[in-house]
Design a protein around this motif. Structure first.
Motif, mmCIF file in Angstrom:
data_model
loop_
_atom_site.group_PDB
_atom_site.id
_atom_site.type_symbol
_atom_site.label_atom_id
_atom_site.label_comp_id
_atom_site.label_asym_id
_atom_site.label_seq_id
_atom_site.Cartn_x
_atom_site.Cartn_y
_atom_site.Cartn_z
ATOM 1 N N GLY A 589 56.765 -23.310 79.675
ATOM 2 C CA GLY A 589 55.673 -22.570 79.502
ATOM 3 C C GLY A 589 55.945 -21.428 80.400
ATOM 4 O O GLY A 589 55.542 -20.262 80.232
ATOM 5 N N LEU A 590 56.308 -21.807 81.723
ATOM 6 C CA LEU A 590 56.319 -20.810 82.635
ATOM 7 C C LEU A 590 57.332 -19.763 82.370
ATOM 8 O O LEU A 590 57.507 -18.587 82.278
ATOM 9 N N ALA A 591 58.547 -20.540 81.710
ATOM 10 C CA ALA A 591 59.807 -19.705 81.404
ATOM 11 C C ALA A 591 59.425 -18.434 80.331
ATOM 12 O O ALA A 591 59.535 -17.433 80.199
ATOM 13 N N ALA A 592 58.502 -19.142 79.389
ATOM 14 C CA ALA A 592 58.241 -18.332 78.450
ATOM 15 C C ALA A 592 57.200 -17.351 78.721
ATOM 16 O O ALA A 592 57.220 -16.280 78.247
ATOM 17 N N LEU A 593 56.398 -17.526 79.623
ATOM 18 C CA LEU A 593 55.447 -16.541 80.292
ATOM 19 C C LEU A 593 55.987 -15.611 80.670
ATOM 20 O O LEU A 593 55.689 -14.597 80.659
ATOM 21 N N ILE A 594 56.934 -15.790 81.606
ATOM 22 C CA ILE A 594 57.843 -14.799 82.414
ATOM 23 C C ILE A 594 58.547 -14.140 81.306
ATOM 24 O O ILE A 594 58.517 -12.790 81.672
ATOM 25 N N GLY A 595 59.143 -14.578 80.496
ATOM 26 C CA GLY A 595 59.707 -14.167 79.559
ATOM 27 C C GLY A 595 59.175 -12.859 78.694
ATOM 28 O O GLY A 595 59.204 -11.839 78.321
ATOM 29 N N GLY A 596 57.693 -13.518 78.320
ATOM 30 C CA GLY A 596 56.731 -12.523 77.496
ATOM 31 C C GLY A 596 56.242 -11.339 78.364
ATOM 32 O O GLY A 596 56.265 -10.322 77.921
ATOM 33 N N THR A 597 56.262 -11.656 79.450
ATOM 34 C CA THR A 597 55.440 -10.601 80.607
ATOM 35 C C THR A 597 56.856 -9.500 80.616
ATOM 36 O O THR A 597 56.479 -8.494 80.479
ATOM 37 N N SER A 598 57.657 -10.020 80.792
ATOM 38 C CA SER A 598 59.093 -9.305 80.932
ATOM 39 C C SER A 598 59.188 -8.388 79.730
ATOM 40 O O SER A 598 59.140 -6.967 79.915
ATOM 41 N N GLY A 599 59.104 -8.752 78.506
ATOM 42 C CA GLY A 599 59.348 -8.106 77.388
ATOM 43 C C GLY A 599 58.282 -6.995 77.154
ATOM 44 O O GLY A 599 58.279 -5.840 76.939
ATOM 45 N N ARG A 600 56.801 -7.499 77.488
ATOM 46 C CA ARG A 600 55.701 -6.708 77.371
ATOM 47 C C ARG A 600 55.706 -5.294 78.668
ATOM 48 O O ARG A 600 55.640 -4.146 78.375
ATOM 49 N N VAL A 601 56.213 -5.959 79.836
ATOM 50 C CA VAL A 601 56.102 -4.735 80.728
ATOM 51 C C VAL A 601 57.324 -3.865 80.532
ATOM 52 O O VAL A 601 57.292 -2.636 80.854
ATOM 53 N N ARG A 602 58.292 -4.351 79.974
ATOM 54 C CA ARG A 602 59.635 -3.565 79.702
ATOM 55 C C ARG A 602 59.342 -2.224 78.904
ATOM 56 O O ARG A 602 59.815 -1.160 78.846
ATOM 57 N N ARG A 603 58.318 -2.647 77.922
ATOM 58 C CA ARG A 603 57.723 -1.599 76.978
ATOM 59 C C ARG A 603 57.126 -0.341 77.807
ATOM 60 O O ARG A 603 56.876 0.730 77.044
ATOM 61 N N LEU A 604 56.869 -0.561 79.092
ATOM 62 C CA LEU A 604 56.191 0.679 79.891
ATOM 63 C C LEU A 604 57.452 1.721 79.980
ATOM 64 O O LEU A 604 57.210 2.625 80.113
ATOM 65 N N GLN A 605 58.672 1.098 79.827
ATOM 66 C CA GLN A 605 59.810 1.899 80.462
ATOM 67 C C GLN A 605 60.097 2.606 78.936
ATOM 68 O O GLN A 605 61.034 2.157 78.196
#
Lengths: 632, 533
Positions: A589-605
């Motif tokens: 769950g943690l990995a998915a959370l971090i991965g998902g966050t990463s994907g979302r934050v990445r879109r700011l770029q």
């Protein structure tokens, strides 16, 4: 016990070679791989033989010293050095260890030779010999180390070799399971030994024999500690030597190749527990309670093993029950204190010869009958396998204690010592002798006498010389070793500086001895009536409740299963469940959370300078705000 | 009153301690010589002169720095208070010079075809093809690099804000240009240059505005004076008017605004979140040797300047700026680590890794102690060397279209070139902070300093971020060693100069991991002196 150890000189200073030779063999064979297939087994045998020659020369050198100065130490290196704990690794050459060295290397070498023939057609013969060499090296370390930690390393080494060799034919599920079982059960005992060592560190600050034994007399050490130490060491001994309640693995261990059963599970490794108890004699003497427990464990096991031996139709399992029982005798003797040590070790050595001989004989019989182990399908083999029969018969006479064969002298000594100390123990020992006579005769009659019961397409034949020569040599030992060691107190006076056995008059003919011999004769007679005179049915009859009890190994496995295995399995299942749902769930769950966050934050770029600039602008505002917040 | 009278009479000639500023002068002088070489020598001769010249200049400056540190052990301001030459500064300058030489090895490796043949030729035109065919090259990169390095040396040494601004621009302008000079994927490279320039200009504006506010607050540009004003609350009165003008109450609003805006400029150069957005784009687009220089030298320089501003000018108000820096450090570590996970380009991944490391460095800065200072100094040296090594490996893994940037192209590299993949794996482990690498020693030092400085929560965030970061480093290792190689995957091109840079980076990473004490001692010694005021 204050032993002033003299540093070894001359050849004895190279005692490490005893261990190094077979260890090098194991390394060469395992690392050399297929390249060593052709000559690997010869190398292994030669190295084991070399170790025997070396051991014998060292023994010869030892005999040159006066009795009290025969113990020599060989300092090797500093094993562990920490703030409060220093362990020096060294070897101790004394009368006790050299006896074991000779037994291990001599019997070991014979079994190497035998295995050249026995394993000739096995594709993995090289590995087999590598493991055998590994075993010999570990066993030698076990008996030669001058401290408990070194002994423990050897202890674990023989455990590993035993595991590898029981499971050598791992394609058989039964062999794999048996190896695992031996390993797991031995862990229980090893834990006892490990905790004993920790207790030694805590109490004495050392684990060296001289250090520990020198401090035992110290009044500051309470008897409670000594009892705990003794019981923990006994637990270790029970695991390795298949004593109750840790006996269950030995019968299953017969899944290994027969030479392994002969060397490891009859002659040497399983006797390591006896060695441990005798070596730690000083500790046990300081705690009568622990000593009594040792004797009781021995007595109970000798009866239990004998009863199991009566009911088994598998020749190797019958012999394994017998091994249990005979080691029970040794443990019983070791529990009697200094009086018993000499007979314990003496019986250990004679047992090493006759039991190894009989196991190899059983291997020879199996070789002749296409690996059939069921005695109900043997019968009348004495004419077809004359050498095997002859040597087996000598071993048989030795184990049931017919004078003047080996077992008579040593077993009689144990019975006498037990009788003198405690009548109940004496009665157990005598009863055990009678049962031994019964089950060994049963085995004898079912295998070599009576009608032939094997399948018509089986053609029994005598084994090649490479297998029969070791049998003959061992048979000579079975016949003469007891008289050689015991007559005139030769072994007693040799071991005396180590065991401190008080000298006593031994009579060849005692009341106990006569009673025992009569009971032995009765046992043989019953066996003859049941299995010699009558035809043996090919399928085992129903049998009485006692027979069933014995066939099921006295419900040892059932007890283990219900008490330990089932609850253990529940625990593992619970842990697995918790791991899958709880831990893994959390982690995933943690990995998915971090991965998902990463994907979302990445879109700011976005790649647009304008949005980057905006983020900087907002960041600047953030900084100002963060500074001002402090002021508020 | 004419100009000549003014020059001769009222204005005294500035006093410059040439021995103290010699490293700077050497680098700038070599850069100017490089420009002259461009003007005076033919095309065939230029590279043969420029490369040794650049190395000679950097080497001489490094030797001089070492001599200064060992013999003179200065702790004073130089050039009329414009520069502060002291232990930490010399350590930083020495580090920058070593890193610059390592980067120069990559830049000067002409076998790798990293730089554009003719930057002015539009991508995809005949002019470009002609330039490529004609084998022309831009030897201007050497003096440009030297100017940038000179700026880097000056930036952390600047003792007043105006000098610092000039140094910032001297450092940045050549880098903007160098970013656009990639030979392959030129549009990406030029886009990176423009972005870097625009955002750099934007951040410079913040920086300048911050200077103005601080001047308004204190009445001085000098860091030492600002520190004094922060302490006393009274503005500085210029010497000429002492007695005629009374000191006034300093306006705190100006101070906070000034500090925040100054911090924006510094944090931008470091690449701290939320001023990091340029980093992935620019690191990816720029020629990799230039990326290596930026990721190591610029970072060291920017952190050095940040240290000086916050340790000298603002030390007395550290309780005020710490929450701000805490926030920045936390989001920098977290965002850098998290976003790196989903990167698919090796250089972008390293860029985000660099962002995360900027966060780790900030934890050491926040400690505001001697230990904090020394740990940051060690971290900078260790991280810089590893970074150059890692980017050097990136330049070596190539296919027909140049460097194999996409991570999927790195699959199975361990089977094709075990040595190179192994070394890269080691660099990644160092970034992750695995023991026995320099990364571990550095991270341990900054975290310990931060912990001692009372920033335990920051350390917890740092360790958690490290754990997240370890994931994407190890993922690359797994990709290299446990995936099957692509049928037409990239090959490893080994050129001597690049290989030398890799070897030196590896050596530094190993030695500083296994035997860190000498450099730790050196950093401790340098930090023990603290910054001059």
């Amino acid at each position: 016990m204050e032993t002033h150890l003299v540093a070894a000189t001359g050849l004895q200073a190279y005692a490490w070679l005893l261990i190094a030779l077979p260890l090098a063999g194991a390394a060469i064979l395992l690392l050399g791989g297929r390249a060593t297939d052709k000559w690997g087994h010869y190398l292994a045998t030669a190295l084991s033989g070399g170790a025997f020659v070396l051991g014998f020369l060292m023994f010869w050198q030892m005999l040159g010293y006066p009795g009290e100065e025969r113990a020599r130490s060989v300092h090797l290196y500093q094993f562990i050095k920490t703030g409060s704990v220093d362990v020096d690794m060294g070897l101790l050459l004394d009368q006790l260890s050299i006896s074991f060295v000779l037994l291990i290397t001599f019997v070991g070498t014979l079994i190497h030779v035998y295995s050249i023939g026995y394993m000739a057609e096995d594709a993995n013969r090289r590995k087999f010999f590598a493991y055998l060499n590994l075993f010999v090296a570990s066993m030698l370390l076990l008996v030669l180390a001058d401290n408990y930690l070194g002994l423990f390393v050897g202890w674990e080494g023989v455990g590993l070799a035993s595991y590898l060799l029981i499971g050598f034919w791992q394609h058989k599920p039964t062999a794999a399971v048996a190896a695992k079982k031996a390993f797991v059960v031995n862990r229980v005992g090893d834990m006892g030994l490990a905790i004993a060592m920790m207790l030694m560190f805590a109490t004495f600050g050392t684990v060296s024999y001289t250090g520990v034994f020198g401090l035992v007399e110290n009044p500051a050490v309470s008897e409670g500690v000594m009892t705990a130490l003794g019981l923990l060491l006994l637990l270790g001994a029970c695991g390795k030597s298949a004593q109750l309640p840790l006996q269950s693995w030995l019968l299953d261990a017969m899944e290994g190749p027969t030479p392994v059963s002969a060397l490891i599970h009859a002659a040497t490794m399983v006797t390591a527990g006896v060695y441990l108890i005798v070596r730690s004699g000083v500790i046990f003497e300081a705690s009568p309670t622990a000593q009594l427990v040792v004797a009781i464990v021995g007595a109970v096991t000798l009866l239990a093993g004998a009863i199991i031996g009566c009911a088994k139709d598998d020749i190797k399992k019958a012999l394994a029950g017998s091994t249990m029982s005979q080691i029970g005798y040794m443990v019983l003797a070791a529990g009697l204190g200094p009086v018993g040590y000499v007979v314990a070790i003496g019986h250990l050595i004679t047992h090493g010869f006759f039991k190894a001989g009989m196991f190899l004989g059983a291997g020879s019989v199996m070789h002749a009958t296409e690996d059939d182990v069921n005695m109900r399908r043997y019968g009348a083999l004495r004419k077809l396998l004359p050498i095997t029969f002859g040597t087996f018969f000598l071993g048989y006479l030795a184990i049931i204690g017919v004078p003047p064969f080996a077992g008579f002298f040593t077993k009689e000594g144990i019975i006498e010592a037990a009788w003198d100390q405690n009548v109940v123990l004496g009665v157990c020992a005598i009863a055990g002798a009678a049962i031994t006579a019964f089950y060994m005769s049963r085995l004898m009659f079912m295998t070599f006498f009576g009608e032939k019961r094997w399948d018509p397409d089986v053609h029994p034949h005598e084994s090649p010389a490479v297998m029969t020569v070791p049998l003959v040599i061992l048979a000579v030992g079975s016949a003469g070793m007891g008289a050689f060691l015991m007559l005139g107190g030769r072994f007693e006076s040799f071991l005396e500086p180590v065991t401190r056995t008080p000298h006593a008059e031994h009579h060849l003919i005692t009341l106990n001895g006569v009673v025992t011999l009569v009971l032995v004769a009765v046992g043989v007679a019953i066996a003859w009536v049941k299995y010699g005179a009558r035809p043996v049915p090919q399928t085992a009859p129903q049998g009485s409740a006692l027979t069933t009890f014995a066939r099921k190994d006295l419900y040892g496995d059932a007890l283990n299963e219900s008490l330990f295995m089932r609850p253990g399995q529940w625990l593992t299942r619970l842990a697995v469940f918790f791991d899958n749902r709880g831990v893994d769930g959390l982690v995933n769950g943690l990995a998915a959370l971090i991965g998902g966050t990463s994907g979302r934050v990445r879109r700011l770029q976005t790649g647009y300078v304008r949005s980057y600039a905006l983020s900087m602008f907002l960041g600047a505002g953030l900084l100002v705000a963060a500074l001002l917040v402090v002021r508020i | 009153m004419t100009a000549s009278v003014l020059a001769a009479g009222n204005i005294p000639a500035p006093h410059v301690e040439y021995d103290l500023v010699a490293p700077l002068l050497l680098v700038f002088g070599t850069a100017v010589l490089g420009v002259l070489v461009e003007a005076l020598f033919g095309r065939r001769w230029r590279p043969r002169i420029q490369v040794p010249l650049a190395f000679a200049g950097l080497g001489a400056a490094f030797v001089w720095t070492v001599i200064l540190a060992v013999n003179a052990d200065p702790h004073q301001v130089a050039a009329e208070g414009a520069l502060g030459i002291d232990g930490p500064t010399l350590f930083i300058q020495g580090t920058i010079l070593v890193l610059a030489m390592l980067s120069m090895l990559l830049i000067a490796d002409r076998r790798q075809d990293t730089f554009a043949a003719q930057a002015a030729a539009l991508p995809g035109t005949d002019a470009e093809a002609r330039a490529l065919a004609g084998g022309s090259e831009h030897t201007e990169i050497y003096p440009l690099t030297l100017f940038a390095v000179g700026g880097m040396l000056m930036f952390p040494a600047s003792n007043d804000l105006l000098t610092m601004f000039v140094a910032l621009e001297v450092m940045s302008l050549p880098l903007y240009l160098l970013c656009g000079l990639a030979r392959r994927r030129r549009l990406l490279s030029q886009e990176a240059a423009v972005k870097y320039f625009l955002l750099g200009a934007f951040s410079s504006a913040f920086f300048l505005f911050g200077i103005a506010l601080l001047y308004g607050y204190s009445g001085s540009m000098s860091l030492g004076d600002i520190a004094q004003v922060v302490q006393t609350g009274q503005t500085i009165v210029p010497e000429e008017v002492v007695g005629r003008v009374q000191p006034q109450e300093a306006t705190e609003a100006l101070l906070y605004g000034g500090v925040a805006l100054l911090a924006v400029g510094l944090l931008f150069k470091m690449g701290a979140v939320p001023f990091h957005s340029w980093k992935p784009d620019v690191y990816q687009g720029a020629p990799t040797p230039v990326t290596a220089l930026m990721a190591s030298g610029t970072l060291v320089s920017a952190v050095g300047a940040l240290l000086r501003v916050f340790y000298v000018a603002l030390e007395n108000m550290r309780w005020d700026w710490r929450p701000m820096m805490w926030a920045v450090a936390i989001i920098t570590m977290v965002v850098g680590s998290i976003v790196a996970i989903t990167q698919t380009d090796i250089k972008r991944m390293l860029a985000y890794s660099s962002v995360a490391h900027a966060g780790f460095l900030l934890t050491g800065v926040i400690a505001t102690s001697e230990n904090g200072l020394s740990s940051v100094l060690f971290y900078l040296a260790a991280y810089g060397a590893t970074t150059i090594g890692a980017f050097a490996v990136v330049t070596m893994v190539r296919d027909t279209s140049g460097e194999a940037g996409h991570l999927s192209r790195w699959a199975g590299l361990g089977k094709r070139s075990p040595a190179v993949a192994g070394i890269f794996a080691f660099f990644l482990l160092a970034f992750a902070g695995i023991p026995l690498t320099s990364g571990f020693t550095g991270k341990f030092a900054v975290f310990r300093a931060a912990f001692e400085g009372g920033a335990a929560p920051l350390v917890v965030v740092g360790v958690l971020s490290s754990a997240i970061a370890a994931f994407f480093y190890v993922r690359v290792i797994v990709l290299m060693f446990f995936s099957d190689p692509e049928p037409e995957g990239p090959s490893v091109v080994v050129a001597p100069a690049t290989a030398a840079a890799v070897a030196l980076g590896l050596a530094a990473t190993v030695v500083l991991g296994v035997l860190p004490q000498p450099l730790l001692d050196l950093a401790g010694q340098a930090a023990g002196q603290l910054f001059v005021r």
